[in-house]
Design an enzyme around this catalytic site. Structure first.
Site, short mmCIF file in Angstrom:
data_model
loop_
_atom_site.label_atom_id
_atom_site.label_comp_id
_atom_site.label_asym_id
_atom_site.label_seq_id
_atom_site.Cartn_x
_atom_site.Cartn_y
_atom_site.Cartn_z
N ASP A 107 0.83 -1.21 0.00
CA ASP A 107 0.00 0.00 0.00
C ASP A 107 0.86 1.25 0.00
O ASP A 107 1.99 1.23 0.49
CB ASP A 107 -0.82 0.11 1.30
CG ASP A 107 -1.74 -1.04 1.50
OD1 ASP A 107 -2.10 -1.68 0.51
OD2 ASP A 107 -2.06 -1.29 2.67
N1 URA Z 1 -1.08 -5.84 4.19
C1 URA Z 1 -1.53 -4.57 4.12
O1 URA Z 1 -2.50 -4.21 4.78
N2 URA Z 1 -0.86 -3.70 3.36
C2 URA Z 1 0.22 -4.04 2.62
O2 URA Z 1 0.78 -3.21 1.93
C3 URA Z 1 0.67 -5.37 2.70
C4 URA Z 1 -0.01 -6.25 3.49
#
Ligand code: URA
Length: 243
Positions: A107
């Site tokens: 993310d």
């Molecule tokens: N889980 C999440 O919530 N975000 C990520 O970027 C990777 C795993």
């Protein structure tokens, strides 16, 4: 292919990190190397452009020009190449040529380890749900999770009506947990923690299968060593066999 074409298999294997030529000859002699699915014999030559070479069933990236980078992704950077909102991309942190892409996603607000490569075979292997390698995260939570919340995270929580697979979860310090998952659902760790009532305030990926590096600062990258690339492919194949 005639015998005189291509490169000697032991030379190719040595170049990509399987040890000395002598060691690679032993690998071949032990029957652990296949070319296009057939067990290779000593003296075998391969065309690195077209032949599929595998050691212990793990595909070996033998194409010259394949690159593998390990980046510590900073916050606020997207993992896609083009962002409609014009935000910085992880691709800006690594060499522009050859063109690479990220294996899986993190993310915008998640930090931590990300593999970038131009090796489509390895990327596919790692991205396929059946080959889910372990990913480890450190999650700082709003609040100190109760033993019941930790148990729920371990046993699985409902996300979009589907239970997450069992996870390894350990409290590291008050409000900080280490979570190891092998699925790759969208925003999975954040949604798992939200589901048990402790939203994530900071999320860092600290390990991808066997790959970890505590010395890499946010925004820094380094090439993966041949042995690391190999161990990633092996971890993917192992995890598929376990499932
Ligand atoms: N889980 C999440 O919530 N975000 C990520 O970027 C990777 C795993």
């Amino acid at each position: 292919m005639s015998d005189s074409e291509g490169e000697r298999l032991q030379k190719v294997l040595a170049r990509v990190g399987y040890g000395s030529r002598r060691t690679c000859e032993e690998l071949i002699a032990q029957g652990r190397v296949t070319v296009n699915g057939e067990v290779a014999v000593l003296g075998r030559r391969v065309e690195v452009e077209t032949d599929l070479v595998e050691v212990d069933r793990a595909p070996v990236g033998v194409l010259p020009g394949l690159v593998y980078y390990l980046l510590n992704k900073p916050i606020g950077v997207v993992t896609t190449a083009d962002d409609p909102q014009g935000r910085a991309s992880v691709l800006e942190f690594v060499p522009a040529t050859p063109r690479v892409f990220s294996v899986g996603r993190l993310d915008l607000q998640t930090e931590g380890l990300l593999v970038l490569t131009n090796d489509g075979t390895l990327a596919q292997l790692l991205a396929h749900p059946r080959f889910g390698v372990e990913k480890e995260y450190l999650a700082e939570l709003r609040g100190v999770p109760s033993p019941g919340a930790l148990r729920c995270l371990r046993e699985g929580v409902l996300i979009d009506g589907e239970r997450t697979a069992p996870a390894r979860v350990a409290a590291v310090s008050p409000g900080v947990v280490r979570i190891v998952i092998h699925e790759g659902r969208n925003r999975q760790v954040r949604r798992m923690c939200e589901a048990v009532g402790y939203p994530v305030v900071r999320l860092v990926r600290t390990r991808i299968g066997p790959i970890t590096d505590r010395s890499l600062r946010p925004g820094a990258w380094r090439p993966l060593e041949a042995a690391e690339v190999r161990s990633l492919a092996e971890a993917a194949l192992r995890s598929s066999a376990e499932r």
